[in-house]
Design a protein around this motif. Structure first.
Motif, short mmCIF file in Angstrom:
data_model
loop_
_atom_site.label_atom_id
_atom_site.label_comp_id
_atom_site.label_asym_id
_atom_site.label_seq_id
_atom_site.Cartn_x
_atom_site.Cartn_y
_atom_site.Cartn_z
N ASP B 106 0.82 -1.22 0.00
CA ASP B 106 0.00 0.00 0.00
C ASP B 106 0.86 1.27 0.00
OD1 ASP B 106 -2.45 1.14 -0.35
OD2 ASP B 106 -3.25 0.64 1.65
N CYS B 589 -4.15 2.24 5.72
CA CYS B 589 -3.28 1.74 4.66
C CYS B 589 -2.87 0.33 5.04
CB CYS B 589 -2.07 2.64 4.47
SG CYS B 589 -1.04 2.82 5.90
N THR B 599 -13.25 4.20 2.23
CA THR B 599 -14.04 4.64 1.09
C THR B 599 -15.48 4.18 1.29
OG1 THR B 599 -13.70 2.63 -0.16
CG2 THR B 599 -12.04 4.37 -0.43
N GLU B 605 -8.59 3.92 3.03
CA GLU B 605 -8.41 5.22 2.37
C GLU B 605 -7.13 5.86 2.89
OE1 GLU B 605 -11.89 8.09 1.65
OE2 GLU B 605 -10.79 8.97 3.33
N ARG B 606 -6.14 5.90 2.01
CA ARG B 606 -4.86 6.47 2.39
C ARG B 606 -4.92 7.99 2.32
NH1 ARG B 606 -2.50 3.52 -1.69
NH2 ARG B 606 -1.87 5.54 -2.52
N GLN B 642 -4.66 4.35 -5.75
CA GLN B 642 -5.39 3.55 -4.78
C GLN B 642 -5.29 2.10 -5.23
OE1 GLN B 642 -9.66 4.04 -4.22
NE2 GLN B 642 -9.55 2.37 -2.74
N ARG B 643 -5.02 1.21 -4.29
CA ARG B 643 -4.89 -0.19 -4.67
C ARG B 643 -6.21 -0.68 -5.23
NH1 ARG B 643 -2.82 -4.06 -0.18
NH2 ARG B 643 -4.39 -2.96 1.00
N ASN B 644 -6.14 -1.41 -6.31
CA ASN B 644 -7.36 -1.91 -6.91
C ASN B 644 -7.17 -3.38 -7.26
OD1 ASN B 644 -9.63 -2.44 -8.33
ND2 ASN B 644 -9.30 -0.92 -9.94
#
Lengths: 246, 646
Positions: B106, B589, B599, B605-606, B642-644
């Protein structure tokens, strides 16, 4: 569940040991054997008594540290497990359970149920390795090894060095332990170059440290928590004889 | 605030490590013989480092608390080790392994360190094969791979479900060879209790011989901490019973900064808690997610019925099951990273869909794979894990789905180190899980083994020379020097104090209470309030500990109660720092999830604008608040997003 425990207590290597009887009650059947001993120790601490010392660490059957002789069998009355994987559901309510340390000359006692297994390390130090330094080795796939050989090597390599084989052997022989390492490396091309020296040195160290001879009773195979096969001892003999004639 | 210099070499990312090695200072063979190095810990990192340093010609002293170096907890790692070999021709590369690790973490790890890790990953596989590690092979004789979470390639090498064991035994064999050669002196059942600093440099340790209770002093030109992680602060974790933070904590109190202490990995697939007598949690390897599908009942009434034992999972129809990872993350499915999988399990259980008697479990089901591949193939791949599950739970996972729940497994945080793996104390290095360096806020599966061995075999043996090259004129010191005596005295006083309390409650009872605070308030989900409460509760518990703990026996004998008491005393301090760090980091994170920061879909949510830094905590003395130092994280090669995993 309720149990009567007869546990070997011994202050240190020099002191005289004896069995001490304890009662323990309200133990869940899902509780592991070592968790049962944890509860006993909590009771003893409550009474300002000395808790029972026993070796343990990972508690998932892989580190090889736990080492109890339970009702006459190393790691208790179940197949293919270490003491930490034994659960109280394997006993009957009201059972009397006798708990002893590993008993072998080469494993001197430290306290209560704890013994010193440094002898195993010393045997490995004599040759339980391939003599390669870090770096400068070929690509991993440059040495193809048949799956069959590799699987057999893995079967032997699973040994956790707990010492149950020694504890159960009437001669306190370490042949199963030594043969597992010798076999693993004898089966693989990486270990072939040093095979002769390895088997000679490891076997002679084993003798020097006071482990007994093998008389083929097969107790070690029956009690090994990783179910290491006695056929490894046959391979050890073969390796040893080959080393004496070549 | 102190100046933090991460010493990242100049140059392009791919050149940094090569350039560093080409220009660093080295120590010549004659001088190596005059230099002593202390290594604490014999896991993958410690054993591989000691063996490699011994081979180079240094004098090494290595310590472990177990009866043999082969017992270190690396041995319990099941699933595998990553490397960017691309043997499967599926598009893997050093860059992709680097990218996946940064993303998986992250965006809270250092680019340069992670790239170096990916570079040397391939050497590790070669090294282990040369040692005779029996990795799984294909019928053609070449090495086999499998997939792990957070990656779309198969880059994980394995030895059945005992990869950690086989790699550790490989390192142990190399170590044994050096012990025989006389370059390494082994100290079994000997636990480090303090660090000795002479003129600002790490020069030795004070340890306790666990058999006799004797306090020992040892000199080294440099000291290497390889003592693993601190997951046992939670009492229940997948760590070994003896795993502890004491070495790392003592060096922190002597001036080494502690990086990101709140970054804890909660592993999604562990056997659920079943009773208050329980002493540890057992992991079920992440590799199981290759063939197992995770689900809970779709209907609350079904979940209720299975909890009460009125309904069996196998009786629930396919359309009434919620394969929630496949539903939420179709691109990665059951192989999302660990933090994502753990939170998703918690979300379903909190929403009332959990199974098991406690409702804190989800199913890991192999029925689909058994139908597709046959029972034999599944048995070959996971036989020992299925057996282990059956021994503990008394249910046959070939016939009924496994039940799993997240548990504390690994700590990404640890002693702060620079690019050379050196701490803020000159001459003190930290390697493996004990340092904070490579995994950011979440570690990917099969990367712990990679990092431990990378540090020990291929990084530290180089970087430590850059330090020691300036130390070749320093003669061996006597352990009668004042700093050694002072450290010895403070250790003895601490032990005497613990022994003299003679309170009412056992060490374990305090440890369990600390674990409960940590799990409830600084565990899988944290809030500003929960972290604040944790701090005050831990402070109170610690005060009570020093007034009311009962340590039986004496200090001058084999005494496991005293060993535990010393370790728990340190956990009681570390727990507070973890809560402070979690409180400070006002974002979510990786494994650090602050409920306030998520979110709409419940993802982490970083807050990169405020928190793209390593929190390096500095000890300021007893009763003082620690100081926060920040090492900014700069991403020059990766686009932060954002990690997805959808």
């Amino acid at each position: 569940m309720d149990f009567t425990l007869k546990i070997w207590r011994q202050e240190n290597a020099q002191a005289k040991g004896k069995f001490v009887t304890y009662k323990i009650s309200k133990i869940s059947e899902d509780c592991s054997f070592l968790e049962m001993l944890d509860q006993l120790n909590e009771q003893l601490v409550d009474k300002f008594d000395h808790p029972v010392c026993f070796d343990h660490d990972c508690r998932e059957g892989i580190c090889g540290m736990c080492s109890l002789y339970i009702n006459g069998r190393p790691h208790g009355n179940d197949q293919g497990i270490t003491t930490c994987q034994l659960h109280m559901r394997k006993f009957k309510d009201g059972d009397t359970i006798v708990i002893e340390p590993w008993r072998a000359k080469a494993f001197p006692l430290i306290k209560d149920l704890v013994v010193d297994r440094v002898a195993f390390d010393k045997i490995i130090q004599e040759g339980g390795y391939v003599s390669v330094n870090t770096g400068g080795v070929p690509d991993g796939n440059a040495i193809p090894i048949s799956k069959e050989k590799s699987d057999l090597a893995m079967d032997a390599a699973q040994c956790i060095g707990c010492g149950a084989c020694v504890a159960t052997c009437k001669n306190a022989s370490a042949m199963l332990f030594v043969s597992a390492k010798v076999s693993q490396l004898a089966l693989l091309p990486q270990g072939k170059l040093e095979a002769k020296k390895r088997v000679e040195n490891m076997v002679s160290k084993m003798d020097e440290l006071g482990f007994g001879s093998c008389t083929n009773t097969g107790a070690c195979e029956a009690e090994c928590p990783k179910e290491i096969k006695i056929s490894n001892i046959a391979r050890l003999f073969r390796e040893y004889y080959v080393s004496t004639v070549s | 605030m102190s100046e933090l210099n991460s010493k990242i070499p100049q140059g392009t990312l791919a050149e940094k490590w090569t350039k560093y090695k080409a220009t660093q200072n080295l120590v010549n063979p004659a001088n190596k013989r005059k230099l002593d190095i202390i290594v604490v810990g014999t896991g993958l990192a410690g054993a591989s480092a000691a063996a490699s340093l011994g081979e180079l010609g240094f004098n090494v002293k290595i310590f472990c608390y177990q009866d043999s170096p082969r017992r270190a907890h690396s041995i319990a790692a099941q699933g595998g080790i990553n490397a960017a070999k691309n043997y499967q021709n599926d598009g893997d590369s050093v860059y992709r392994l680097f990218y996946d690790t940064i993303k998986g973490g992250d965006y809270r790890a250092r680019e340069a360190n992670v790239h170096r890790l990916a570079e040397v990953s391939n050497n590790i596989i070669d090294q282990c094969v040369a040692q005779g590690v029996p990795f799984a092979r294909e019928y053609g004789g070449l090495l086999d791979n499998r997939s792990f979470g957070g990656a779309q390639v198969s880059r994980t090498f394995y030895a059945r479900g005992q990869t950690g064991q086989q790699l550790l035994l490989g390192a142990y064999s190399a170590l044994s060879r050096q012990i025989k050669a006389g370059t390494v002196e082994m100290h079994n059942r000997d636990e480090m209790l303090d660090l000795v600093i002479v003129d600002g440099k790490a020069r030795g340790i004070v340890s306790r011989n666990l058999i006799t209770g004797e306090i020992e002093k040892h000199f080294g030109h440099a000291v290497v901490i390889a003592t693993g992680g601190y997951g046992n602060v939670f009492f229940l974790s997948t760590n070994a019973m003896g795993s502890n933070t004491s070495a790392a904590w003592q060096v922190y109190k002597k001036g080494a900064f502690f990086g990101n202490p709140c970054f804890t990995q909660i592993h999604p697939t562990c056997i659920p808690v079943h009773g208050d007598y329980q002493s540890k949690l057992t992991l079920m390897s992440e590799s199981l997610r290759n063939d197992g599908r995770i689900w809970v009942p779709k209907k609350k009434e079904d979940a209720e019925a299975v909890r009460q034992g009125k309904l069996k999972p196998t009786q629930i129809k396919e359309e009434d099951r919620d394969y929630y990872l496949e539903r939420r993350y179709p691109a990665f499915g059951n192989l999302v990273p660990r933090d994502v999988a753990s939170r998703a399990a918690k979300e379903r259980c909190d929403a009332g869909f959990g199974v098991g008697t406690t409702g804190l479990a989800v199913y890991l089901d192999f029925a689909t794979s058994i139908n597709r591949l046959g029972k034999k193939v599944i048995e070959e791949r996971y036989g020992n894990l299925f057996q282990m599950y059956e021994k503990i739970v008394d249910e046959n996972p070939y016939e009924t789905p496994m039940m799993i729940y997240p548990a504390v497994h690994y700590t990404m945080g640890g002693v702060w180190v620079d690019y050379e793996l050196q701490t803020t104390i000159p001459g003190l290095f930290a390697i493996g899980e004990a340092n904070f360096s490579d995994h950011g806020a979440n570690r990917l599966g099969a990367s712990a083994l990679m990092q431990g061995l990378a540090d020990g075999y291929f990084v530290l043996p180089y970087t430590i020379q850059n330090y020691l090259a300036a130390d070749i004129r320093t003669p061996r010191m006597s352990t009668d020097l004042d700093p050694f005596k002072e450290a010895e005295k403070s250790v003895k006083e601490k032990i005497e104090k613990l022994m003299s309390i003679k309170g009412k409650h056992s060490v374990d009872s305090f440890h369990k209470r600390l674990g409960k605070i940590m799990w409830d308030k600084v565990g899988m989900a944290r809030t500003k309030q929960s972290c604040s409460e944790a701090i005050s509760e831990i402070v109170a518990l610690r005060a009570e500990y020093w007034k009311d703990v009962r340590v039986t026996g004496t200090a001058n004998e084999f005494n496991p109660e005293l060993e535990k008491a010393l370790r728990v005393a340190d956990f009681l301090e570390l727990g507070e720092l973890m809560a402070r760090d979690a409180l400070n980091r006002e974002e979510s994170c990786g494994g650090h999830f602050r409920e306030e920061y998520q979110t709409e879909e419940g993802e982490a949510e970083r807050h990169d604008e405020n928190f793209m830094y390593v929190a390096a905590w500095e000890y300021k003395g007893e009763g003082q608040e620690p100081a926060l130092n920040k090492e900014p994280l700069i991403y020059e090669n990766i686009k932060v997003a954002q990690r997805n995993y959808k």
